[in-house]
Design an enzyme around this catalytic site. Sequence first.
Site, PDB file in Angstrom:
ATOM      1  N   SER A 143      16.448  -4.557 -26.904  1.00 48.75           N
ATOM      2  CA  SER A 143      15.168  -3.585 -26.896  1.00 48.75           C
ATOM      3  C   SER A 143      14.097  -3.997 -25.903  1.00 48.75           C
ATOM      4  O   SER A 143      13.572  -3.002 -25.240  1.00 48.75           O
ATOM      5  CB  SER A 143      14.658  -3.478 -28.260  1.00 48.75           C
ATOM      6  OG  SER A 143      15.577  -2.808 -29.010  1.00 48.75           O
ATOM      7  N   ALA A 159      13.847 -11.200 -26.652  1.00 52.44           N
ATOM      8  CA  ALA A 159      13.778 -10.810 -28.162  1.00 52.44           C
ATOM      9  C   ALA A 159      13.434 -11.916 -29.196  1.00 52.44           C
ATOM     10  O   ALA A 159      12.986 -11.875 -30.282  1.00 52.44           O
ATOM     11  CB  ALA A 159      14.768  -9.661 -28.750  1.00 52.44           C
ATOM     12  N   ASN A 365      15.610 -18.589 -34.029  1.00 51.63           N
ATOM     13  CA  ASN A 365      14.701 -16.964 -33.915  1.00 51.63           C
ATOM     14  C   ASN A 365      14.986 -16.833 -35.431  1.00 51.63           C
ATOM     15  O   ASN A 365      15.728 -17.296 -36.237  1.00 51.63           O
ATOM     16  CB  ASN A 365      15.373 -16.352 -33.053  1.00 51.63           C
ATOM     17  CG  ASN A 365      16.621 -15.788 -33.174  1.00 51.63           C
ATOM     18  OD1 ASN A 365      17.452 -16.730 -33.690  1.00 51.63           O
ATOM     19  ND2 ASN A 365      16.905 -14.492 -33.075  1.00 51.63           N
ATOM     20  N   CYS A 367      16.547 -14.374 -36.814  1.00 54.05           N
ATOM     21  CA  CYS A 367      18.009 -14.074 -37.268  1.00 54.05           C
ATOM     22  C   CYS A 367      18.837 -15.115 -37.414  1.00 54.05           C
ATOM     23  O   CYS A 367      20.042 -14.851 -37.422  1.00 54.05           O
ATOM     24  CB  CYS A 367      18.322 -12.835 -36.543  1.00 54.05           C
ATOM     25  SG  CYS A 367      17.482 -11.313 -36.983  1.00 54.05           S
ATOM     26  N   GLU A 369      20.530 -16.777 -34.632  1.00 55.43           N
ATOM     27  CA  GLU A 369      21.559 -16.766 -33.551  1.00 55.43           C
ATOM     28  C   GLU A 369      21.138 -17.465 -32.455  1.00 55.43           C
ATOM     29  O   GLU A 369      21.854 -18.144 -31.655  1.00 55.43           O
ATOM     30  CB  GLU A 369      22.072 -15.431 -33.157  1.00 55.43           C
ATOM     31  CG  GLU A 369      21.005 -14.488 -32.353  1.00 55.43           C
ATOM     32  CD  GLU A 369      20.171 -13.641 -32.908  1.00 55.43           C
ATOM     33  OE1 GLU A 369      19.621 -12.760 -32.517  1.00 55.43           O
ATOM     34  OE2 GLU A 369      19.798 -13.848 -34.097  1.00 55.43           O
ATOM     35  N   PRO A 551      22.280  -9.253 -34.078  1.00 52.97           N
ATOM     36  CA  PRO A 551      22.747  -7.986 -34.880  1.00 52.97           C
ATOM     37  C   PRO A 551      22.841  -6.938 -34.493  1.00 52.97           C
ATOM     38  O   PRO A 551      23.651  -5.932 -34.975  1.00 52.97           O
ATOM     39  CB  PRO A 551      21.321  -8.150 -35.698  1.00 52.97           C
ATOM     40  CG  PRO A 551      20.719  -9.268 -35.613  1.00 52.97           C
ATOM     41  CD  PRO A 551      20.956  -9.739 -34.260  1.00 52.97           C
ATOM     42  N   ILE A 555      20.319  -1.380 -30.545  1.00 56.35           N
ATOM     43  CA  ILE A 555      20.923  -0.888 -29.230  1.00 56.35           C
ATOM     44  C   ILE A 555      22.368  -0.667 -29.895  1.00 56.35           C
ATOM     45  O   ILE A 555      23.164   0.091 -28.834  1.00 56.35           O
ATOM     46  CB  ILE A 555      20.853  -2.126 -28.433  1.00 56.35           C
ATOM     47  CG1 ILE A 555      21.643  -3.348 -28.989  1.00 56.35           C
ATOM     48  CG2 ILE A 555      19.552  -2.547 -27.829  1.00 56.35           C
ATOM     49  CD1 ILE A 555      21.594  -4.548 -28.233  1.00 56.35           C
TER      50      ILE A 555
END
Length: 988
Positions: A143, A159, A365, A367, A369, A551, A555
Amino acid sequence: MTETVSGPTGRKGGRARGRSKGLTIDRVYTTEGVHPYDDVTWERRDVVQQNWKTGETVFEQRGVEFPDFWSANASTIVTTKYFRGAVGSEDREQSLKQLLDRVVLTYVKAGKDHGYFATESDAEVFEHELTYMLLHQVFSFNSPVWFNVGTSSPQQVSACFILAVDDSMDSILNWYKEEGLIFKGGSGAGLNLSRIRSSKELLRSSGGTASGPVSFMRGADASAGTIKSGGATRRAAKMVVLDVDHPDVEEFVQTKAREEDKIRVLRDAGFDMDLGGDDITSVQYQNANNSVRVTDEFMRAVEDGTDFGLRARTTGEVIDTVDAKKLFADIAQAAWECADPGLQYDTTINDWHTTPETGRITASNPCSEYMHLDNSSCNLASLNLLKFLQDDGSFDSATFVKAVELIITAMDISICFADFPTEAIGETTRKFRQLGIGYANLGALLMASGLAYDSDGGRALAASITSLMTGTSYRRSAELAGVVGPYDGFKQNAEPHARVMRKHQAANDAVRTMHAMDIAVHREATKQWAKGIEIGTKNGWRNAQASVLAPTGTIGFMMDCDTTGIEPDFSLVKFKKLVGGGSMQIVNQTVPAALKKLGYTTETIEAIVEYIAEHGHVIDAPGLKPEHYEVFDCAMGERAIKPMGHVRMMAATQPFLSGAISKTVNMPETATVEEIQDIYFQGWKLGLKALAVYRDNCKVGQPLSVEKKKSADADGRGASEASDRDPAEPEVKTVVIEKPTRKRLPKKRPSITQSFTVGGAEGYMTSGSYPDDGLGEVFLKLGKQGSTLAGVMDAFSIAVSIGLQYGVPLETYVQKFTNLKFEPAGLTDDPDVRMSQSIMDYIFRRLALDYLPFDVRSQIGIYSAEERQRQLDTGSYLPAEDEEIPESESLKSSPAPDTDRRGASEASDRDASVAELEREAQIDADDAEIMAESAKPAPRSAHTSAELLQVISGTEVDAPLCFTCGTKMRPAGSCHVCEGCGATSGCS
């Protein structure tokens, strides 16, 4: 304005002497002389969004231009999220062409400026191919690229961010500042607090006791909550990590579990503790995901049942010991209670680290990943895997390879012009050039290929595709190193980087293929790893990291994906938004593709799809073989995938990722603490880098009730009085047998008939009361007449009605049945009860509003819409003394707008064609039958009892409501994403 650090303006990192003269780009999707836009049919659409509470139009842009094959949902999300310029101004973007050109042309220019292309012609091919893939939803950048690239804003493309904090007040305050800057831009950050000394250690300056990291978490959490409330593009998202050997680890483990206890108590006391509620801000630590970093040493201590040492941050000496097994059980207990903390497996993470000579990986981060050096960032892009499924059922490996080459090239180019929120992050990112290519639609691809998600065949294909993606990425990275040079930190880390490449290759060789499809993909992956290591040995590599599994929230909708990230399909039936407005419920398009792949005839496929549309699952579908049921297993519903099925899929793909996987393992409410322990333990055994769980309903506890223990002398007499009794005097006991008396309703009584909708499920409720007021009966109409659901609701109605007539207070029913959670659940059409956790929750909240006085309702925390609005306006739920109270409100809350209030006389005059429903129950030998006049039979509802199962199979009870449009969100990795407007809870 956000502090930014611009990228290099010169040719640093460009072509060096002796290297090739740039990349030659081949055409894959496009034709020379034909622009990608010219091969597409374009159409104009109107995008209008309304406030879900008031109906007010909150966004409107008419005449936006999109390809005719883009869904209404995708065009709405792109228009509202990614088009730049003030709505209504001449500068406002109004076509997908403008958005794609803004981004693609910026990448092309930077690629030419930094020597990536051999010729102008190669740059043009790059432009056309990149445009085509974005236009046709083959992949998407994360994004921030769509937000920022090509605009006057800072050119932030990443991000994912990782920060660092040291054991000093200056560093801690700087952490608050840097985190705030990242949140302001709509991104998230993570960090490890383990350098901060514990509350069991002394301060060097004063000799006093240190505060410890948990205390500083409070300030950071409050800061994140404030910035989140300021209206950023997305909610603030953050990850807080603490090492398992930190002396404050036990306090850290319990932080959020204790806060969840507080939420329950405050909610039961009448405070507004809903998501976004006025009082939820009093609860701490809610803006972060918490994770404990566990080592192999600790996990072996858990396995062996031995003690484990906690070490001082300043000296490294052991200052305390804990029972490793008990600490591990405490972690699982806290996760059972509130889903936090997750685990990060430190030893595994750093064993796959390409740049250990520069520093360890300590955090991730939000999340989980992206995992790499402190003060670094990663830009992401994700492929739509379903785009590579060919008509003959094979996976198009050759085209997939070409697509990955192009995407990796574009992602690396972006680092050349990108801006960063801090100088330290910019320096580290430019030096190590971390990338995060990934994919979406894996679940849809597996189903369409006739493979179960939780199967050896499904895991073999997922592993092979992931290996092919990362192998190709590193091969292209090695080729880029030959054109524009390896990353600046490569020379120092050349051997460990090459060692990790060999580990990936060895993991690829260990994949056990099963079908022609995954055999072909695996064969190509083997070639890419061999070629990549060969080229990398000569040139080095351009990027320290290449791949993650993110995730793909917003997008994913932009690409019209059915499933996000590595997730399985969520449900077999979904709601599809229509271009002209409204929505319709459809069976996933992957279902007929899967049935065709499995060899079913057209007629049988139609029958099965029709059955799924009615029932929401495949069990007993006509003509479907039971051995094929597993192909259609989803995250939710009748045949939900078991938790270990998710863990095994993560384990199958983890060896082929530079980073990790954003995914939460969903567990049923009935899951035990021991099962969570096993999931966490198996995650370590299977080589995962991170793992989080979520037990359904764990964040919304049932009302607490504490029954005071009665004294031994129930009649209040003391022990002395009992001892004074003459021992020879026989004790005479009077036994009073109390038998409830039934108060029957008169033949004619006032009643209310009301229609309602809960989560799309429609029903009717008739409540009858005594002439002197007071509820005496309830009858519910839900589902088809004669169905199991209708029968159960009839029986429940009779049971409640008899209880009311025998004196069970309505308040007791309300206390027992409100907050009861099961499907259907969600939005209602009742302005007084906008959200309901189940039909029972709605029914008894409505009855409380209609029949309980205000003072009783307020103790339970149930208020009408007018009362809640009055509280917001005046600070009090009650009207002022001089305020006139409407008659309906003086007795009870106003009914829903479509409530039909009728007396018994009206009921007797109903149309003769409407038969009365007689309900009869035998209480005992002395009891006569109970009779009641029923509600007018409901017209055929848009949601029959069978169609309710579609809602049941496709809704997650504990997903939050979207802050933007009010739609219930769905899981996307470890976050949530809104299918209505594309908003996320902090993901890319």
